[in-house]
Design an enzyme around this catalytic site. Structure first.
Site, PDB file in Angstrom:
ATOM      1  CE  LYS A   1      18.655   4.130 -68.308  1.00 31.71           C
ATOM      2  NZ  LYS A   1      17.803   4.072 -67.102  1.00 31.71           N
TER       3      LYS A   1
ATOM      4  CE1 TYR B   1       0.679  -5.564 -95.475  1.00 28.68           C
ATOM      5  CE2 TYR B   1       2.319  -4.067 -94.568  1.00 28.68           C
ATOM      6  CZ  TYR B   1       2.001  -5.225 -95.254  1.00 28.68           C
ATOM      7  OH  TYR B   1       2.998  -6.035 -95.708  1.00 28.68           O
TER       8      TYR B   1
HETATM    9  C1  LIG Z   1      17.974   5.570 -66.858  1.00 27.50           C
HETATM   10  C2  LIG Z   1      18.238   6.128 -65.533  1.00 27.50           C
HETATM   11  C3  LIG Z   1      18.642   7.476 -65.401  1.00 27.50           C
HETATM   12  C4  LIG Z   1      18.669   8.440 -66.554  1.00 27.50           C
HETATM   13  O1  LIG Z   1      17.361   8.949 -66.717  1.00 27.50           O
HETATM   14  P1  LIG Z   1      17.045  10.056 -67.845  1.00 27.50           P
HETATM   15  O2  LIG Z   1      15.611  10.363 -67.623  1.00 27.50           O
HETATM   16  O3  LIG Z   1      17.293   9.399 -69.155  1.00 27.50           O
HETATM   17  O4  LIG Z   1      17.950  11.170 -67.582  1.00 27.50           O
HETATM   18  C5  LIG Z   1      18.976   7.926 -64.140  1.00 27.50           C
HETATM   19  N1  LIG Z   1      18.910   7.110 -63.067  1.00 27.50           N
HETATM   20  C6  LIG Z   1      18.511   5.817 -63.154  1.00 27.50           C
HETATM   21  C7  LIG Z   1      18.460   4.977 -61.924  1.00 27.50           C
HETATM   22  C8  LIG Z   1      18.151   5.287 -64.386  1.00 27.50           C
HETATM   23  O5  LIG Z   1      17.765   4.013 -64.468  1.00 27.50           O
END
Ligand SMILES: *Cc1c(COP(=O)(O)O)cnc(C)c1O
Length: 377
Positions: free
Chosen positions: A35, A255
């Protein structure tokens, strides 16, 4: 010459990390969680690089899932939060997207849908995170209704841990006990483990695991677990010094004049800023590598530039290579200096930063395969 900032993506490291997730959980299948554009690494490229290893992928939105199909990925894709509107079920059925069901309205919409075929459904159980999902009693009814609907197949039970990245077991055990009891009663296969649970909690390894951040080589346990030390960084964000300033004692840099020289100071100006995704919260003292040697950020991050102290690196100058994170500099250390976590830095990389893919899978993986691809020598 173009701007020197770039993100080099080592697809062999990605494969190594995925294989580590599999090796740690030999009786599970592992969804590769890609994702948020594979945590900033390029979802299509990463999916292509893992295509022969991973049986399925996981994303957060149907747009992310469709982008994988457009990129030629034919694997099942899990929608971790299911659909956001009823019409998405048509696409899900058509494209073999597996849907989490976390809310009554998602269930009712599925029951009401007219579909070309059944959808693989993963019932989301709230075992204690209190974000998405059904309680145990609701989950029993959801299973019955899914079965009765004839619109669902291949049911699974999933839950998400709130504290898997903390090595104190109490709350994790509480969630495990709740989900195991429910799974036994409903006779459903489970999907539980995120990265920290994959690394540190073997008892959570189930039919499916869901490793995300570990695939990209960032350690969610910050070195507390032996297995996590075998992770390899996938993204190296690097640039170069484009100007040098000699600063007298008492003079400010950048800045708001946050950094003030307490000794005659050489400042290197680096082509990378928050307009590229480098976190503006980075404090003075945030680690950076200049020509492979560690030094520190000095002054606030600007949109297109940041400034580093090169007083103790007399050889450094215009053109010196600067690593912001990745090879030789753990992204976790930079995140700590920004009061954040590796996840936000990696997902925060903006489209202005060109990505270069390396490794044995680079040519197939690169979405711009017709253009020149650098491969590791
Ligand atoms: C993003 C996500 C993961 C992966 O989590 P990590 O900590 O990056 O391994 C697993 N399960 C769900 C439901 C998520 O949204």
């Amino acid at each position: 010459m173009s701007r020197p900032l770039r993100a080099d993506i080592d697809l062999d490291a990605l494969r190594h990390n995925y294989q580590l997730a599999c090796e740690l959980a030999p009786n599970s299948r592992s969804l590769a969680v890609i994702k948020a554009d594979a945590y900033g690494h390029g979802a299509v490229a990463c999916a292509r690089a893992l295509a022969d290893l991973a049986p399925a992928f996981a994303v957060a939105t149907i747009e992310e899932a469709l982008a994988l199909r457009e990129g030629g990925i034919t694997h099942p894709v899990v929608l971790l939060e299911g659909v956001f509107e009823a019409s998405e079920y048509q696409l899900a059925a058509q494209h073999d997207f597996w849907c989490a069901i976390h809310s009554e309205w998602q269930l009712a919409a599925l029951e009401a849908a007219t579909l070309p075929g059944p959808i693989s459904c993963w019932i989301k159980f709230d075992s204690g995170m209190h974000r998405l999902g059904f309680d145990a009693e609701q989950a029993r009814a959801v299973k019955e209704r899914l079965v009765a609907s004839g619109k669902a197949q291949d049911l699974h039970l999933m839950t998400h841990f709130a504290t898997a990245d903390s090595l104190t077991p109490d709350y994790f055990q509480h969630q495990m006990a709740a989900v195991e009891a429910l799974a036994a009663e409903l006779a459903l296969p489970l999907c539980l483990a995120n990265s920290p649970a994959t690394l540190a909690w073997p008892q959570s390894h189930a039919a499916w695991n869901r490793p995300g951040i570990m695939l990209y080589g960032a350690d969610p346990l910050e070195g507390a677990n032996d297995a996590s030390r075998r992770l390899k960084p996938v993204m190296t964000l690097s640039s170069a010094i484009i100007a040098v300033r000699e600063i007298a004692i008492g003079e400010p840099v950048g800045y708001a004049g946050r950094f003030v020289a307490t000794r005659p100071t050489r400042i290197g100006v680096v082509a990378c800023g928050y307009g590229d995704g480098y976190d503006r919260h980075a404090v003075d003292g945030t680690p950076v590598l200049v020509d492979g040697q560690e030094t520190v950020l000095a002054g606030k991050v600007s949109m297109d530039m940041l400034t580093v102290d090169i007083t103790d690196l007399p050889e450094a100058g215009v053109g010196s290579r600067v690593v912001l994170w990745g090879e030789g500099l753990e992204v976790n250390r930079v995140a700590a200096s920004c009061d954040t976590i590796s996840y936000t830095l990696l997902t925060g990389i903006l489209p202005r930063v060109p990505k270069h893919y390396h490794g044995s899978q680079a040519r197939e993986a690169d979405p711009m395969a017709s253009q020149a691809v650098d491969t590791c020598a």
